[in-house]
Design a protein around this motif. Structure first.
Motif, PDB file in Angstrom:
ATOM      1  N   GLY A 308       1.023  -1.178   0.068  1.00 13.71           N
ATOM      2  CA  GLY A 308       0.066   0.082  -0.146  1.00 13.71           C
ATOM      3  C   GLY A 308       0.876   1.064  -0.155  1.00 13.71           C
ATOM      4  O   GLY A 308       0.290   2.409   0.507  1.00 13.71           O
ATOM      5  N   GLY A 309       2.199   1.074  -0.695  1.00  9.75           N
ATOM      6  CA  GLY A 309       2.904   2.556  -0.547  1.00  9.75           C
ATOM      7  C   GLY A 309       3.839   2.597   0.623  1.00  9.75           C
ATOM      8  O   GLY A 309       4.387   3.577   0.779  1.00  9.75           O
ATOM      9  N   LEU A 310       3.556   1.769   1.745  1.00 12.12           N
ATOM     10  CA  LEU A 310       3.948   2.268   3.109  1.00 12.12           C
ATOM     11  C   LEU A 310       5.259   0.897   3.447  1.00 12.12           C
ATOM     12  O   LEU A 310       4.893  -0.290   2.927  1.00 12.12           O
ATOM     13  N   PRO A 311       6.282   1.375   3.751  1.00 10.76           N
ATOM     14  CA  PRO A 311       7.210   0.123   3.865  1.00 10.76           C
ATOM     15  C   PRO A 311       6.876  -0.690   4.940  1.00 10.76           C
ATOM     16  O   PRO A 311       6.371   0.002   6.347  1.00 10.76           O
ATOM     17  N   GLU A 312       7.000  -1.927   5.032  1.00  6.68           N
ATOM     18  CA  GLU A 312       6.564  -2.959   6.098  1.00  6.68           C
ATOM     19  C   GLU A 312       7.845  -3.730   6.415  1.00  6.68           C
ATOM     20  O   GLU A 312       7.612  -4.199   7.668  1.00  6.68           O
ATOM     21  N   SER A 313       8.707  -3.713   5.934  1.00  2.23           N
ATOM     22  CA  SER A 313       9.958  -4.538   6.232  1.00  2.23           C
ATOM     23  C   SER A 313      11.206  -4.190   5.746  1.00  2.23           C
ATOM     24  O   SER A 313      11.201  -3.649   4.613  1.00  2.23           O
ATOM     25  N   LEU A 314      12.224  -4.142   6.428  1.00  2.00           N
ATOM     26  CA  LEU A 314      13.608  -3.690   5.948  1.00  2.00           C
ATOM     27  C   LEU A 314      14.238  -4.980   5.323  1.00  2.00           C
ATOM     28  O   LEU A 314      14.616  -6.040   5.804  1.00  2.00           O
ATOM     29  N   ALA A 315      14.434  -4.991   3.869  1.00  2.00           N
ATOM     30  CA  ALA A 315      14.610  -6.107   3.172  1.00  2.00           C
ATOM     31  C   ALA A 315      16.075  -6.720   3.491  1.00  2.00           C
ATOM     32  O   ALA A 315      17.025  -6.097   3.647  1.00  2.00           O
ATOM     33  N   GLY A 316      16.122  -8.164   3.995  1.00  2.00           N
ATOM     34  CA  GLY A 316      17.098  -8.945   4.407  1.00  2.00           C
ATOM     35  C   GLY A 316      17.716  -8.449   5.524  1.00  2.00           C
ATOM     36  O   GLY A 316      18.829  -9.147   5.886  1.00  2.00           O
ATOM     37  N   ILE A 317      16.999  -7.665   6.292  1.00  2.00           N
ATOM     38  CA  ILE A 317      17.670  -7.060   7.731  1.00  2.00           C
ATOM     39  C   ILE A 317      16.951  -7.472   8.863  1.00  2.00           C
ATOM     40  O   ILE A 317      17.001  -8.109   9.882  1.00  2.00           O
ATOM     41  N   MET A 318      15.662  -6.861   8.903  1.00  2.00           N
ATOM     42  CA  MET A 318      14.655  -6.981   9.936  1.00  2.00           C
ATOM     43  C   MET A 318      13.354  -6.469   9.377  1.00  2.00           C
ATOM     44  O   MET A 318      13.288  -5.682   8.799  1.00  2.00           O
ATOM     45  N   PRO A 341      24.093  -9.706  -1.802  1.00  2.00           N
ATOM     46  CA  PRO A 341      24.920  -9.450  -0.754  1.00  2.00           C
ATOM     47  C   PRO A 341      25.352  -7.667  -0.841  1.00  2.00           C
ATOM     48  O   PRO A 341      25.305  -7.254   0.079  1.00  2.00           O
ATOM     49  N   GLU A 342      25.647  -7.251  -2.062  1.00  2.00           N
ATOM     50  CA  GLU A 342      26.062  -5.915  -2.485  1.00  2.00           C
ATOM     51  C   GLU A 342      24.906  -4.983  -1.776  1.00  2.00           C
ATOM     52  O   GLU A 342      25.155  -3.959  -1.471  1.00  2.00           O
ATOM     53  N   ALA A 343      23.538  -5.441  -1.850  1.00  2.00           N
ATOM     54  CA  ALA A 343      22.540  -4.756  -1.400  1.00  2.00           C
ATOM     55  C   ALA A 343      22.320  -4.792   0.019  1.00  2.00           C
ATOM     56  O   ALA A 343      21.526  -3.487   0.562  1.00  2.00           O
ATOM     57  N   ILE A 344      22.798  -5.534   0.921  1.00  2.00           N
ATOM     58  CA  ILE A 344      22.789  -5.627   2.137  1.00  2.00           C
ATOM     59  C   ILE A 344      23.886  -5.258   2.765  1.00  2.00           C
ATOM     60  O   ILE A 344      23.659  -4.467   4.249  1.00  2.00           O
ATOM     61  N   ALA A 345      25.118  -5.737   2.327  1.00  2.00           N
ATOM     62  CA  ALA A 345      26.261  -5.361   3.183  1.00  2.00           C
ATOM     63  C   ALA A 345      26.431  -3.984   3.528  1.00  2.00           C
ATOM     64  O   ALA A 345      26.257  -2.895   2.893  1.00  2.00           O
ATOM     65  N   GLY A 346      26.636  -3.671   4.821  1.00  2.00           N
ATOM     66  CA  GLY A 346      27.054  -2.426   5.603  1.00  2.00           C
ATOM     67  C   GLY A 346      25.821  -1.723   6.002  1.00  2.00           C
ATOM     68  O   GLY A 346      25.892  -0.789   6.723  1.00  2.00           O
ATOM     69  N   ARG A 347      24.419  -2.185   5.527  1.00  2.00           N
ATOM     70  CA  ARG A 347      23.486  -1.448   5.901  1.00  2.00           C
ATOM     71  C   ARG A 347      23.012  -1.610   7.273  1.00  2.00           C
ATOM     72  O   ARG A 347      22.564  -0.705   7.928  1.00  2.00           O
ATOM     73  N   ALA A 348      23.128  -2.908   7.883  1.00  2.00           N
ATOM     74  CA  ALA A 348      22.802  -3.139   9.251  1.00  2.00           C
ATOM     75  C   ALA A 348      23.592  -2.364  10.359  1.00  2.00           C
ATOM     76  O   ALA A 348      23.273  -1.860  11.186  1.00  2.00           O
ATOM     77  N   GLU A 356      20.566 -11.698  12.579  1.00  2.00           N
ATOM     78  CA  GLU A 356      21.064 -12.773  12.043  1.00  2.00           C
ATOM     79  C   GLU A 356      20.882 -12.809  10.731  1.00  2.00           C
ATOM     80  O   GLU A 356      21.625 -13.580   9.771  1.00  2.00           O
ATOM     81  N   ALA A 357      19.879 -12.566  10.237  1.00  2.00           N
ATOM     82  CA  ALA A 357      19.560 -12.466   8.856  1.00  2.00           C
ATOM     83  C   ALA A 357      20.400 -11.453   7.781  1.00  2.00           C
ATOM     84  O   ALA A 357      21.111 -11.939   6.812  1.00  2.00           O
ATOM     85  N   SER A 358      20.810 -10.373   8.198  1.00  2.00           N
ATOM     86  CA  SER A 358      21.617  -9.549   7.649  1.00  2.00           C
ATOM     87  C   SER A 358      23.109 -10.347   7.629  1.00  2.00           C
ATOM     88  O   SER A 358      23.787 -10.100   6.752  1.00  2.00           O
ATOM     89  N   HIS A 359      23.306 -10.874   8.669  1.00  2.00           N
ATOM     90  CA  HIS A 359      24.826 -11.376   8.887  1.00  2.00           C
ATOM     91  C   HIS A 359      24.725 -12.201   7.768  1.00  2.00           C
ATOM     92  O   HIS A 359      26.027 -12.582   7.227  1.00  2.00           O
ATOM     93  N   ARG A 360      23.909 -13.116   7.524  1.00  2.00           N
ATOM     94  CA  ARG A 360      24.167 -14.347   6.270  1.00  2.00           C
ATOM     95  C   ARG A 360      23.706 -13.654   4.865  1.00  2.00           C
ATOM     96  O   ARG A 360      24.593 -14.002   4.224  1.00  2.00           O
ATOM     97  N   PHE A 361      22.941 -12.699   4.743  1.00  2.00           N
ATOM     98  CA  PHE A 361      22.548 -12.080   3.384  1.00  2.00           C
ATOM     99  C   PHE A 361      23.730 -11.355   2.902  1.00  2.00           C
ATOM    100  O   PHE A 361      24.030 -11.375   1.778  1.00  2.00           O
ATOM    101  N   GLU A 362      24.384 -10.711   3.886  1.00  2.00           N
ATOM    102  CA  GLU A 362      25.505  -9.717   3.452  1.00  2.00           C
ATOM    103  C   GLU A 362      26.740 -10.494   2.901  1.00  2.00           C
ATOM    104  O   GLU A 362      27.654 -10.213   2.114  1.00  2.00           O
ATOM    105  N   ARG A 363      26.852 -11.898   3.104  1.00  2.00           N
ATOM    106  CA  ARG A 363      27.796 -12.955   2.824  1.00  2.00           C
ATOM    107  C   ARG A 363      27.392 -13.892   1.625  1.00  2.00           C
ATOM    108  O   ARG A 363      28.182 -14.397   1.158  1.00  2.00           O
ATOM    109  N   GLY A 364      25.986 -13.878   1.266  1.00  2.00           N
ATOM    110  CA  GLY A 364      25.643 -14.812   0.277  1.00  2.00           C
ATOM    111  C   GLY A 364      24.800 -15.819   0.833  1.00  2.00           C
ATOM    112  O   GLY A 364      25.430 -16.631   1.631  1.00  2.00           O
ATOM    113  N   VAL A 365      23.568 -15.989   0.423  1.00  2.00           N
ATOM    114  CA  VAL A 365      22.704 -17.065   0.795  1.00  2.00           C
ATOM    115  C   VAL A 365      22.363 -17.943  -0.429  1.00  2.00           C
ATOM    116  O   VAL A 365      22.048 -17.287  -1.374  1.00  2.00           O
TER     117      VAL A 365
END
Length: 803
Positions: A308-318, A341-348, A356-365
């Motif tokens: 609905g145009g509103l952010p509901e979740s931070l992708a790959g992080i929380m 990984p390039e889209a998640i790395a460093g954001r958290a 735990e999710a960002s720790h994995r996604f920024e390294r590659g899942v």
């Protein structure tokens, strides 16, 4: 990463001990940081059931319990626990048992009532810090069974210290793959049974950012019971892996992440702003409240799942708090995606988050098994919470391209220093699950979707070394012939120059290559300095184009600590924009990085002493030091009056060598002396290092036995005439006239102005001329003739007149 050994052995169970397993993992690059028992040592503790709990006749806070411990007769126990009640299954330390800390249990009388053992709390057994009551055991526990077996307390907790490239081992399955490859034991994959689809419903999801999400999967599940209890076996595994139990839905998601390495997210379907989603980059001005109740501001660098145009979740992080599941949740949307990984790395870290999710996604899942993993978690949800599942929505948007990697067998053997057969390599790649082909000693490997670290030939060679075992590779020193390298006599290294400068009384300093932007703009006149993309500090934002500001800071630092005499130097690189510079092994396109040598002298020219009056260092002292460094080539130095923003406009010079500009020499500008709060102006010198590395070959010549004749020549010249111009004229005259070959040296020893004439347009210069012949003694006539030719050259070339 922490996990219990029993969980790992449920997937792969090699016939080796815990110690050997720990050693194998460490030697394979998965360092086992520590291994700890789940429970401390104790014995004689069994599962018992309380049959009755009556009030103690002589104590208000004690109860007399009759306990069934599996024997023929009940056992009488006096217990002070407030939760002791009939029907509970609890731990019983029997007579003769030993508890943690060496506490022995025997028969005792408590307020006149005999007690044959002790009912235990979790704290008394070292299992928890809870001392408020007895440890209540599950109904499934068998009466009389050893507590260590009932609760699997002979387990071991492994803590791995993983390197960032091994994201595939951030799961029990990933570690199990490694153990299977290392030991040859069979790998038992978790069952991925397809779920029976009973709903014909999909949630529309549109991926608007293919550089954020490469693959998206999800499904609707309706009618779940979020209040269902998480199974004891799952809680036990989670707790031993360092995760606390929250609720059934959250526990299941965490369990799958730990076992399969697949972070997932569960949305409360009824809380979505509208029944559809979009995956996109955030927008400035948007905010999102996360599960940890932290509200963040979004921008174009943060990926979001919106509805609905509103952010509901931070992708790959929380996930977001607004769509989080609760105990009242009935309908959910299960999401599992591949985030680049390039889209998640460093954001958290940027947001000061730790998930735990960002720790994995920024390294590659793994991006290849999303539907199977969704089925796996769906089965757990339906088995524990019930519900009906819809079909899986599996969208392939932009999967990573995995290029094949070639490995030459002969190169592998050469790098490892051992002979590895083709059969050994084939067995290793098969155990690791690598798809490969081999032709003429060259292996072509297709990296698995879960191995983001396999990119070049050396990565494959490292895999061979890990499976063979680093400890099995002999440590042989390299054998190479020792050849003496010729050292050119006309070249001196940077280390030699450092030693020479130190011999002149200077101390070496090493400053940062990045400096304050104000230094570059104001002190060095660099209006467009090279700026850093990610400076370590806000004030260190640009690359230096000169070494001098750093030396000034060194002098100020010492002056603030009551040092009265400072001599420092630095040899390092400076950085300037230069479009003519091309990319190369040691160069970067558009950036010139020459090495410079800079000296700074401040305070007295010598340490205080009784035999000589004190004098502050001046321009000529540092000029003399520079001439000493150039040695026999000092005559090629030229000092031209020019201005530099950091130097005194009337006491500075540009330095030329063989007709090329090589640096600057002069006093610090009065503006900077005042700003740095210095008592006097330091003298600064900076030259290119390449001008100093080449030196002249020594020339051997016969020493004359004839006496040396010295004559003085005093002349008047215009105040605008540089002394160097007069010296150049004299040298040119000597070079052109063979009769002047007896002139050995010409040096200035006096400069005088007539004080009676005020601002005179003339100055008097006195030169001392040394003459000597190798064969005969010079007579007055020959000396006078030589002096006359030098005087005439100065009169013609510079309108000089005798004084």
């Amino acid at each position: 990463m922490q996990f219990p050994e029993s969980w790992l052995r449920a997937l792969v169970n090699p016939a080796i001990s815990t110690e050997e397993l720990s050693h194998r993992l460490t030697m394979a690059g998965l360092e086992v940081e520590e291994t700890n028992p789940v429970a401390p040592e104790f014995s004689g503790v069994v599962v018992a059931q309380i049959l009755s709990a009556e009030q103690h006749p002589n104590a208000d806070k004690l109860r007399v319990c009759m306990v069934d411990a599996g024997g023929s007769d009940p056992i009488q126990i006096v217990c002070g626990a407030p939760n002791a009640a009939a029907g509970l299954k609890v731990p019983l330390a029997t007579v003769g048992a030993t508890l943690p800390g060496g506490v022995a249990i025997g028969v005792a009388k408590m307020r006149g009532v005999e007690s044959s053992g002790m009912l235990c709390s979790g704290r008394e057994l070292g299992l928890s810090q809870d001392h408020g009551g007895l440890l209540v055991l599950p109904e499934s526990a068998q009466i009389g069974e050893s507590l260590r077996e009932a609760l699997d307390l002979d387990d071991t907790l492994f803590t791995l210290k993983l390197t960032p490239n091994r994201a595939d081992c951030l799961s029990i399955l990933g570690v199990a793959r490694e153990v299977a490859a290392l030991t040859g034991a069979e790998l038992c994959m978790p069952a991925m049974t397809p779920v029976e689809v009973t709903l014909d419903e999909k949630l529309p999801v549109e991926v608007l950012a293919p550089d954020l999400c490469g693959r998206f999967g999800g499904r609707i599940i309706r009618g779940v019971n979020a209040r269902a209890a998480t199974p004891a076996w799952m809680i036990e595994r989670l707790e031993r892996a360092g995760q606390r139990s929250v609720s059934a839905l959250v526990d299941i998601s965490n369990y799958v992440m730990l076992e399969l390495g697949r972070p997932t997210h569960v949305f409360d379907l009824d809380k979505l702003a509208e029944p559809k989603m979009e995956i996109r980059w955030g927008r400035r001005g948007e905010t999102l409240t996360l599960l940890n109740e932290q509200t963040i501001e979004l921008d174009e660098t943060l990926g979001v799942i919106a509805s609905g145009g509103l952010p509901e979740s931070l992708a790959g992080i929380m996930g977001g708090l607004g769509v989080a599941v609760s105990l009242d949740t009935q309908n959910i949307y299960l999401e599992a995606a591949f985030w680049f990984p390039e889209a998640i790395a460093g954001r958290a870290r940027k947001l000061k988050l730790n998930s735990e999710a960002s720790h994995r996604f920024e390294r590659g899942v793994d991006f290849n098994n999303i539907p199977e993993h969704i089925d796996f978690i769906t089965n757990l949800i339906i088995d524990i919470c019930g519900g009906q599942a819809g079909p899986i929505d599996d969208q392939h948007i932009n999967l990573p391209k995995r290029s094949s990697v070639n490995m030459r067998l002969d190169r592998c053997c050469r790098i490892l220093g051992i002979t590895v057969s083709q059969a050994d390599v084939e067995q290793t790649f098969t155990r690791l699950g690598f798809a490969y082909s081999v032709s003429e000693g060259v292996f072509t490997v297709d990296p698995p979707s879960y191995r983001f670290d396999i990119q070049i030939e050396e990565d494959l060679i490292e895999e061979i070394a890990r499976i063979v075992g680093f400890e099995n590779i002999p440590a042989l020193p390299p054998m190479t012939p020792a050849r003496m390298r010729m050292h050119p006599e006309v070249f001196r290294s940077a280390h030699t120059i450092r030693n020479q400068v130190a011999g002149l009384g200077y101390q070496e300093v090493i400053n940062f290559s990045f400096v304050e932007a104000n230094w570059e703009e104001s002190m060095c006149g660099q209006t467009d300095p090279i700026r850093l993309l990610n400076p370590i500090a806000s004030q260190l934002a640009v690359m230096r184009s000169s070494l001098l500001p750093g030396l000034i800071a060194n002098i100020r630092y010492n002056a603030n600590r009551k040092q009265s005499r400072v001599r420092v130097f630095e040899l390092g690189r400076v950085f300037k924009k230069n479009a003519s510079v091309k990319d190369g092994p040691l160069t970067v396109a558009g950036i010139d990085q020459p090495q410079h040598l800079a000296l700074a002298a401040w305070g007295p020219v010598r340490e205080d002493q009784w035999g000589e009056a004190g004098r502050g260092v001046d321009f000529y002292d540092v000029k003399h030091d520079l001439e000493l460094l150039f040695g026999g080539k000092a005559s090629s130095l030229r000092f031209n009056v020019q201005q530099h923003p950091i130097l005194h406009p009337g006491r500075s010079a540009a330095i030329e060598f063989d007709g090329k500009h090589i640096g600057w020499l002069g006093e610090l500008h009065p503006r900077w002396v005042q700003e740095q709060e210095l008592a006097s102006a330091p003298v600064l010198l900076e030259v290119r290092l390449d001008a100093l590395t080449a030196i002249s070959m020594p020339e051997v010549r016969e020493l004359s036995r004839q006496p040396l004749v010295q004559r003085d020549l005093a002349i008047w010249v215009s105040t605008d005439t540089p002394v160097q111009a007069l010296l150049d004229t004299i040298q040119t005259t000597i070079d052109r006239d063979p009769s002047l070959s007896v002139v050995q040296n010409v040096g200035l020893f006096d400069v005088w102005r007539d004080p009676s004439k005020g601002d005179s347009s003339e100055k008097s210069l006195a030169f001392r001329v040394s003459l000597q012949d190798n064969e005969v003694t010079l007579d007055d006539a020959r000396v006078d003739a030589c002096m006359g030719k030098i005087r005439e050259a100065l009169e013609v070339g510079h309108q000089a007149r005798p004084r």
